[in-house]
Design a protein around this motif. Sequence first.
Motif, mmCIF file in Angstrom:
data_model
loop_
_atom_site.group_PDB
_atom_site.id
_atom_site.type_symbol
_atom_site.label_atom_id
_atom_site.label_comp_id
_atom_site.label_asym_id
_atom_site.label_seq_id
_atom_site.Cartn_x
_atom_site.Cartn_y
_atom_site.Cartn_z
ATOM 1 N N ARG A 75 47.940 43.586 34.003
ATOM 2 C CA ARG A 75 48.107 42.561 32.973
ATOM 3 C C ARG A 75 48.521 41.233 33.596
ATOM 4 N NH1 ARG A 75 52.166 43.332 29.805
ATOM 5 N NH2 ARG A 75 51.273 42.454 27.934
ATOM 6 N N ASN A 76 49.164 41.282 34.763
ATOM 7 C CA ASN A 76 49.639 40.055 35.402
ATOM 8 C C ASN A 76 49.741 40.279 36.911
ATOM 9 O OD1 ASN A 76 52.370 41.089 36.039
ATOM 10 N ND2 ASN A 76 52.633 41.069 33.821
ATOM 11 N N VAL A 110 43.344 22.060 40.262
ATOM 12 C CA VAL A 110 44.505 22.887 39.937
ATOM 13 C C VAL A 110 44.051 24.343 39.978
ATOM 14 C CG1 VAL A 110 46.146 23.531 38.130
ATOM 15 C CG2 VAL A 110 45.533 21.129 38.454
ATOM 16 N N VAL A 111 44.784 25.160 40.710
ATOM 17 C CA VAL A 111 44.567 26.610 40.686
ATOM 18 C C VAL A 111 45.867 27.192 40.152
ATOM 19 C CG1 VAL A 111 44.116 28.692 42.029
ATOM 20 C CG2 VAL A 111 42.966 26.543 42.632
ATOM 21 N N THR A 112 45.765 27.912 39.030
ATOM 22 C CA THR A 112 46.981 28.396 38.383
ATOM 23 C C THR A 112 46.783 29.796 37.827
ATOM 24 O OG1 THR A 112 48.731 27.756 36.831
ATOM 25 C CG2 THR A 112 46.466 27.407 36.114
ATOM 26 N N GLN A 113 47.907 30.435 37.531
ATOM 27 C CA GLN A 113 47.900 31.797 37.022
ATOM 28 C C GLN A 113 49.170 31.985 36.209
ATOM 29 O OE1 GLN A 113 49.899 34.715 38.257
ATOM 30 N NE2 GLN A 113 48.790 35.834 36.703
ATOM 31 N N HIS A 133 44.885 40.269 31.099
ATOM 32 C CA HIS A 133 44.141 40.833 32.219
ATOM 33 C C HIS A 133 44.358 39.793 33.317
ATOM 34 C CE1 HIS A 133 40.557 43.011 34.019
ATOM 35 N NE2 HIS A 133 40.628 41.928 34.783
ATOM 36 N N LEU A 134 44.863 40.200 34.460
ATOM 37 C CA LEU A 134 45.141 39.269 35.543
ATOM 38 C C LEU A 134 43.967 38.320 35.750
ATOM 39 C CD1 LEU A 134 46.763 38.243 37.985
ATOM 40 C CD2 LEU A 134 45.761 40.139 39.291
ATOM 41 N N HIS A 135 44.243 37.015 35.812
ATOM 42 C CA HIS A 135 43.186 36.034 36.060
ATOM 43 C C HIS A 135 43.773 34.746 36.610
ATOM 44 C CE1 HIS A 135 44.538 35.212 31.932
ATOM 45 N NE2 HIS A 135 44.076 33.985 32.061
#
Length: 145
Positions: free
Chosen positions: A56-57, A90-93, A105-107
């Motif tokens: 999920r993360n 920007v790359v973020t999570q 869902h991890l992304h």
Amino acid sequence: MSLDGAYDEGNIFAKILRGEAPAARIYEDSHVLAFMDVFPQARGHVLVIPKHSRARNLMDEEPEVLRELILGVQRVTRAVRAALNPDGIVVTQFNGSTAGQTIFHLHFHIIPRWEGVPVGRHASGGMADMEELKALAHQIAEKIS
């Protein structure tokens, strides 16, 4: 949702992976799938997800999956840069709803930025035109190395 909980097999990313929901796909290998965000914060906003995961993360994921995932993120980020020539990226999570996560869902998000062009708010605004997203996906996909 909190940081803890059961993985929902009905989330939109799981449906995309199973071919039950459409996506403007950019890149796919045996580990990751990259596609255009249908609620983009900026022109060229891309999502990268692990294909074989029920995480999920970020904290739920196995290191082996994270290795392949971040390599996919890097590959797609380079292609976004080559295709769209942004001033920055920007790359973020996000992890948990309080942090802004809306799909569990991890992304990773890849968001191109241009000087003087404001970025939209995460998970708000209208849905993008699918034909425009497909054209952008094709433009970015051509730059994948």
